[in-house]
Design an enzyme around this catalytic site. Structure first.
Site, PDB file in Angstrom:
ATOM      1  N   HIS A  27       0.830  -1.205   0.000  1.00  0.00           N
ATOM      2  CA  HIS A  27       0.000   0.000   0.000  1.00  0.00           C
ATOM      3  C   HIS A  27       0.867   1.260   0.000  1.00  0.00           C
ATOM      4  CE1 HIS A  27      -3.787  -2.264   1.566  1.00  0.00           C
ATOM      5  NE2 HIS A  27      -3.713  -2.253   0.254  1.00  0.00           N
ATOM      6  N   ASP A  37       0.984   4.233   1.341  1.00  0.00           N
ATOM      7  CA  ASP A  37       1.488   4.950   2.508  1.00  0.00           C
ATOM      8  C   ASP A  37       2.683   4.242   3.143  1.00  0.00           C
ATOM      9  OD1 ASP A  37      -0.556   3.021   3.061  1.00  0.00           O
ATOM     10  OD2 ASP A  37      -0.692   3.723   5.118  1.00  0.00           O
ATOM     11  N   HIS A  38       3.032   3.080   2.610  1.00  0.00           N
ATOM     12  CA  HIS A  38       4.192   2.340   3.108  1.00  0.00           C
ATOM     13  C   HIS A  38       5.313   2.216   2.064  1.00  0.00           C
ATOM     14  CE1 HIS A  38       2.303   0.762   6.884  1.00  0.00           C
ATOM     15  NE2 HIS A  38       1.224   1.125   6.204  1.00  0.00           N
ATOM     16  N   HIS A  56      -4.112  -8.874   6.412  1.00  0.00           N
ATOM     17  CA  HIS A  56      -4.492  -7.576   5.855  1.00  0.00           C
ATOM     18  C   HIS A  56      -5.131  -7.829   4.498  1.00  0.00           C
ATOM     19  CE1 HIS A  56      -4.541  -3.307   5.637  1.00  0.00           C
ATOM     20  NE2 HIS A  56      -3.559  -3.165   4.756  1.00  0.00           N
TER      21      HIS A  56
END
Length: 243
Positions: free
Chosen positions: A64, A66-67, A140
């Site tokens: 993802h 944001d990582h 996740h």
């Protein structure tokens, strides 16, 4: 072991908090590692004494943005800073496709090689000289992992205070003692290595987790960890309110 938070905001940055990024290093080591690399990570590093040239490895917990959206920028900046040593990037297999595609479409010029390690094979090969690293699958929407860092055992240390007290100045005798060898001094005294070696430090263990909706995934490693770092989107008060 030391760690520095570069971002603790979930999903999107705020005026005061950047998205995910964490520096982890051995005390007194010149090299360091990065866990996750959200957008703006290299800007956060400008505030700190961490050189991209000394970056040993990057560990991405999941794909993802944001990582991992900060990866292309920090890779390119390291090249512009004159890096020549290989950079290890550990993460899900799609991370390599993301980086390689970005490099190709943006005409990125590299001065050093990238070494991609599929997190699924991480436990089969060593990375990051200062640490032993194990990956733990989490739960996740996409494959997500925690990384369990264990400091590599340090070399034995001598009890310098006792040596000084016994009248043994620094020199070849110290080198033999730290190697575990007994020493015969010119004055006839015999020094036993075991009397001057300090007890080894217990290796520190840190677990850094990515997004995860099943805390039980971490049970095998959390109990033995000195520190557990885990992302949390909401405070308990907000979770109780919306739950």
């Amino acid at each position: 072991m030391e760690f520095t938070f570069l971002g603790t905001s979930a999903g999107v940055p705020t005026l005061k908090r950047n998205v995910s990024g964490l520096v982890i290093k051995r005390r007194n080591s010149k090299h360091w590692c990065l866990v996750d690399c959200g957008e703006g990570t290299q800007h956060q590093l400008l505030r700190l004494p961490y050189s991209a040239v000394k970056l040993r490895a990057i560990f991405i917990t999941h794909v993802h943005g944001d990582h991992c959206f900060g990866l292309p920028g920090i890779i390119a900046s390291a090249a512009m800073a004159g890096r020549t040593d290989p950079l290890i990037i550990v993460g899900p297999a799609d991370i390599e496709a993301f980086v390689r595609t970005t490099m190709r479409l943006t005409d990125m010029h590299m001065s050093y090689p990238l070494v991609f390690v599929d997190v699924a094979t991480l436990n089969e090969q060593p990375v990051a000289n200062d640490f032993k690293v194990v990956a733990i699958p989490l739960s996740h929407r996409v494959p997500s992992y925690a990384y369990h860092f264990t400091a590599v055992a340090t070399v034995p240390k001598l009890n310098a205070e006792r040596l000084a007290r016994d009248g043994v100045p620094p020199g070849p005798a110290w080198g033999k003692l730290v190697a575990g060898q007994n020493v015969q001094l010119d004055d006839g005294r015999e020094l036993m290595a075991e009397d001057y070696l300090l007890a080894p430090e217990c290796p520190r263990r840190i677990v850094v987790g990515g997004d995860n909706d099943t805390p039980q995934c971490l049970h095998p490693v959390a109990d033995g960890a000195d520190v557990l770092i885990h992302e949390a989107t909401y405070t308990q008060a907000i979770s109780d309110k919306v739950g």
